[in-house]
Scaffold this motif. Structure first.
Motif, PDB file in Angstrom:
ATOM      1  N   ALA A  91       0.831  -1.208   0.000  1.00 35.29           N
ATOM      2  CA  ALA A  91       0.000   0.000   0.000  1.00 35.29           C
ATOM      3  C   ALA A  91       0.864   1.256   0.000  1.00 35.29           C
ATOM      4  N   VAL A  92       1.968   1.252   0.752  1.00 37.57           N
ATOM      5  CA  VAL A  92       2.885   2.392   0.760  1.00 37.57           C
ATOM      6  C   VAL A  92       3.475   2.594  -0.629  1.00 37.57           C
ATOM      7  N   ALA A  93       3.841   1.500  -1.285  1.00 34.98           N
ATOM      8  CA  ALA A  93       4.367   1.593  -2.650  1.00 34.98           C
ATOM      9  C   ALA A  93       3.325   2.181  -3.599  1.00 34.98           C
ATOM     10  N   GLU A  94       2.065   1.810  -3.398  1.00 37.26           N
ATOM     11  CA  GLU A  94       0.998   2.332  -4.251  1.00 37.26           C
ATOM     12  C   GLU A  94       0.796   3.831  -3.997  1.00 37.26           C
ATOM     13  N   LYS A  95       0.971   4.260  -2.759  1.00 33.96           N
ATOM     14  CA  LYS A  95       0.882   5.690  -2.473  1.00 33.96           C
ATOM     15  C   LYS A  95       2.022   6.442  -3.170  1.00 33.96           C
ATOM     16  N   LEU A  96       3.193   5.842  -3.197  1.00 34.00           N
ATOM     17  CA  LEU A  96       4.317   6.468  -3.910  1.00 34.00           C
ATOM     18  C   LEU A  96       4.035   6.548  -5.412  1.00 34.00           C
ATOM     19  N   LYS A  97       3.308   5.587  -5.943  1.00 35.82           N
ATOM     20  CA  LYS A  97       2.890   5.668  -7.350  1.00 35.82           C
ATOM     21  C   LYS A  97       1.990   6.874  -7.575  1.00 35.82           C
ATOM     22  N   CYS A  98       1.061   7.107  -6.627  1.00 35.67           N
ATOM     23  CA  CYS A  98       0.180   8.279  -6.728  1.00 35.67           C
ATOM     24  C   CYS A  98       0.985   9.573  -6.702  1.00 35.67           C
ATOM     25  N   VAL A  99       1.988   9.628  -5.832  1.00 36.43           N
ATOM     26  CA  VAL A  99       2.822  10.822  -5.715  1.00 36.43           C
ATOM     27  C   VAL A  99       3.586  11.071  -7.007  1.00 36.43           C
ATOM     28  N   CYS A 100       4.203  10.039  -7.538  1.00 39.01           N
ATOM     29  CA  CYS A 100       4.966  10.175  -8.785  1.00 39.01           C
ATOM     30  C   CYS A 100       4.057  10.581  -9.937  1.00 39.01           C
ATOM     31  N   HIS A 101       2.855  10.006  -9.957  1.00 35.94           N
ATOM     32  CA  HIS A 101       1.909  10.348 -11.021  1.00 35.94           C
ATOM     33  C   HIS A 101       1.515  11.828 -10.936  1.00 35.94           C
ATOM     34  N   TYR A 102       1.284  12.302  -9.729  1.00 29.16           N
ATOM     35  CA  TYR A 102       0.956  13.724  -9.548  1.00 29.16           C
ATOM     36  C   TYR A 102       2.060  14.607 -10.095  1.00 29.16           C
ATOM     37  N   PHE A 103       3.308  14.339  -9.717  1.00 22.11           N
ATOM     38  CA  PHE A 103       4.408  15.179 -10.190  1.00 22.11           C
ATOM     39  C   PHE A 103       4.615  15.046 -11.704  1.00 22.11           C
ATOM     40  N   ARG A 104       4.334  13.879 -12.230  1.00 22.40           N
ATOM     41  CA  ARG A 104       4.435  13.710 -13.689  1.00 22.40           C
ATOM     42  C   ARG A 104       3.438  14.626 -14.391  1.00 22.40           C
ATOM     43  N   ARG A 105       2.258  14.728 -13.826  1.00 24.18           N
ATOM     44  CA  ARG A 105       1.213  15.572 -14.425  1.00 24.18           C
ATOM     45  C   ARG A 105       1.572  17.054 -14.325  1.00 24.18           C
ATOM     46  N   VAL A 106       1.914  17.529 -13.117  1.00 28.01           N
ATOM     47  CA  VAL A 106       2.098  18.969 -12.927  1.00 28.01           C
ATOM     48  C   VAL A 106       3.405  19.478 -13.521  1.00 28.01           C
ATOM     49  N   THR A 107       4.365  18.566 -13.767  1.00 24.13           N
ATOM     50  CA  THR A 107       5.613  19.018 -14.412  1.00 24.13           C
ATOM     51  C   THR A 107       5.536  18.891 -15.924  1.00 24.13           C
ATOM     52  N   THR A 108       4.553  18.183 -16.423  1.00 25.94           N
ATOM     53  CA  THR A 108       4.343  18.088 -17.869  1.00 25.94           C
ATOM     54  C   THR A 108       3.515  19.257 -18.375  1.00 25.94           C
ATOM     55  N   LYS A 109       2.476  19.597 -17.615  1.00 28.33           N
ATOM     56  CA  LYS A 109       1.612  20.730 -17.959  1.00 28.33           C
ATOM     57  C   LYS A 109       1.275  21.480 -16.677  1.00 28.33           C
TER      58      LYS A 109
END
Length: 552
Positions: free
Chosen positions: A228-246
């Motif tokens: 579950a902690v690893a899945e939360k880190l996936k959410c975090v990485c996905h967020y930064f991928r979005r906001v740094t792309t656009k």
């Protein structure tokens, strides 16, 4: 349209969602616009257009370094002791050390830990982060993170002095104040939190939740939650991928609400009829999915976000991790007091998920289609209210505890505006891990909604029996025109009665019958027996007033 409990196959009862929305859909409710004032710090220039990120606003050039404001990592007053060639330690601006450290090549999670430790000492080992990169991600995902995403996160973090040059006030206990930030400003703050750049404050370590991601990076001691902690880190990485792309272009408002004793209702005097509050109760759906346009309740910890940056992975933590902009509230929101709540308006959802608790999993990107209001905020309003944790569940029925919980709910649901207010979307607040009784909490929230002049949408999360029970007690209260003060009195009586908790609803019904001098149900079953025993051969065949109690 009203569904009744006699309708088979129904998974909801009460007022239809179409009628809850007054026939105008979820986005018709008014949301007060952003207006800068003494009690509302707006850290970007007004008005905004949504064509590009709002320009930052800064009224003063000095960076406050006191008890009323966030200590920014780039402040000249943020100093770090550095050892010179003679072995002596001299203070150096931390921001310069942070820049020097983060601009060197970083190829692995272990190198990232060394870099962060160079400017933030005393951190725990990043065991969960190492597990994430070494055992969860594929080689291509690891390469993309360190070659593409991490440099973008670092750039976003180091841009903080230009993105957010203003001072962020602390939302302290005992005050009603608001902060509005652009989504880009929040992204830069969260990038700094990810890189653990915020200075440690001894004066606030116990009263503010904290925003550094170090605890999440280290959350590896409980094997059942490692995935579950690893899945939360996936959410975090996905967020930064979005906001740094656009770059995001909207804004978010954080409002702390405080109520003094004189501002709270006298629950024993309120004559509001509970029938004036419409309810929709459903055994399916979730607050964040089916509560569009409503005031959505976050079953909060008094330290907002709870264990989102740790092992926690239930209602509040999941809400914060799929809406990562909520996490920034932990930077400036002091622990909630007994009559306080936090309302966040405008947060965007970035991730979809499956599961709950240790079965939580990031599933995919979420394209949040929630429209913006006139101030550039998504029309999503979330209210954080913390319930009491009961070591002994029986104590929750005491008058003092019911009083505390109803005041807390009222603090969250009340609005100073008198226009058409969106209903409250809620559920089993304070139940589960906090050991609350859903029957009691549904009544407490109904009373708070009635006092705050809002309708209520209640989700029982798959519990069809609870769905039926809540609807049936509501029908009873509405049919009998029960008021808030009457229900308050019945709850106080229940606290002193030696009745099992599962009989709460039936006790309330009987208490109301008794208050009206009505026969109880068992009297109807033995009615004929009573009459036959009281008659004698010489009496008239007509009953007298001595035969039965008079019904008002």
């Amino acid at each position: 349209m009203m569904a009744t409990s006699s309708e088979s196959g129904k998974n909801w009862f009460g007022t239809s969602m179409e009628d809850i929305y007054c026939g105008h859909g979820p986005w018709a409710f008014e949301i007060p616009p952003v207006t800068a004032s003494r009690d509302h710090a707006v850290l970007y220039e007004l008005p905004i257009t949504l064509d590009s990120p709002p320009k930052p606003y800064c009224s003063v050039q000095d960076h406050y370094w006191d008890d009323d404001y966030v200590w920014m990592p780039y402040s000249p007053k943020n100093l770090f002791p550095v050892e010179n060639e003679n072995g002596e330690k001299t203070p150096k601006e931390s921001w310069k050390i942070i820049q020097e450290s983060l601009l060197q090549p970083i190829h692995s999670s272990r190198e990232l830990e060394v870099v962060i430790s160079s400017y933030n000492t005393g951190l725990p080992k990043f065991l969960a982060l190492h597990h994430f990169f070494e055992n969860i991600l594929e080689e291509d995902e690891i390469r993309q993170f360190f070659e593409i995403l991490l440099p973008r996160i670092i750039e976003l973090a180091l841009g903080l002095p230009d993105i957010l040059p203003g001072n962020i006030p602390l939302l302290k206990q005992g005050c009603s104040k608001s902060i509005s930030l652009s989504q880009l400003q929040i992204a830069s703050l969260l990038a700094n939190a990810f890189l653990c750049t915020f200075p440690w404050r001894e004066d606030s370590v116990f009263s503010y939740p904290g925003i550094d991601f170090a605890r999440l990076f280290a959350a590896h001691s409980r094997p059942e939650y490692q995935q579950a902690v690893a899945e939360k880190l996936k959410c975090v990485c996905h967020y930064f991928r979005r906001v740094t792309t656009k770059k995001p272009v909207g804004v978010v408002t954080f409002e702390r609400k405080h109520f003094s004793k004189s501002q709270l209702p006298r629950w024993d005097r309120l004559k509001n009829k509970l029938s004036n509050t419409r309810i929709h109760v459903s055994s399916i759906g979730a607050i964040e999915d089916e509560g569009c346009g409503l005031l959505q309740v976050d079953f909060a910890n008094k330290n907002v976000g709870g264990g989102v940056l740790d092992f926690g992975c239930v209602q509040e933590e999941i809400r914060f991790i799929v809406y990562p902009e909520l996490i920034v509230s932990r930077l400036f929101t002091e622990q909630l007091g007994p009559t306080e709540a936090l309302v966040v308006t405008g947060a965007e959802r970035f991730s979809n998920y499956t599961g709950y608790g240790d079965s939580f999993m990031w599933s995919e990107n979420c394209s949040d289609t929630t429209p913006h209001d006139s101030s550039g905020r998504r029309r999503t309003s979330i209210v954080a209210i913390d319930a009491i944790y009961f070591t002994k569940p029986a104590e929750q029925y005491s008058t003092s505890n019911v009083f505390r919980e109803i005041n807390k709910a009222y603090a969250g649901f009340h609005s100073r505006f008198e226009s058409l207010l969106p209903p409250v979307a809620t559920g089993n607040w304070g139940c589960g891990a906090f050991r609350g009784d859903p029957n009691l909490k549904s009544l407490i929230q109904l009373m708070a909604c009635s006092a705050a002049k809002r309708d209520m949408v209640y989700f029982t999360f798959g519990d069809s029996q609870l769905c039926n029970s809540i609807h049936e007690i509501y029908i009873f209260l509405a049919t009998n025109q029960v008021t808030i003060s009457q229900l308050w009195r019945y709850l106080c009586q229940f606290a002193n009665a030696k009745v099992k908790s599962e009989h709460l609803f039936s006790y309330i019904q009987q208490a109301h019958f008794d208050s009206k001098h009505q026969l109880c149900i068992k009297d109807f079953f033995c009615f004929n027996k009573k009459k036959s025993e009281k008659r004698s051969p010489s009496t008239s065949t007509h009953s007298t007033n001595n035969d039965v109690d008079v019904v008002d």
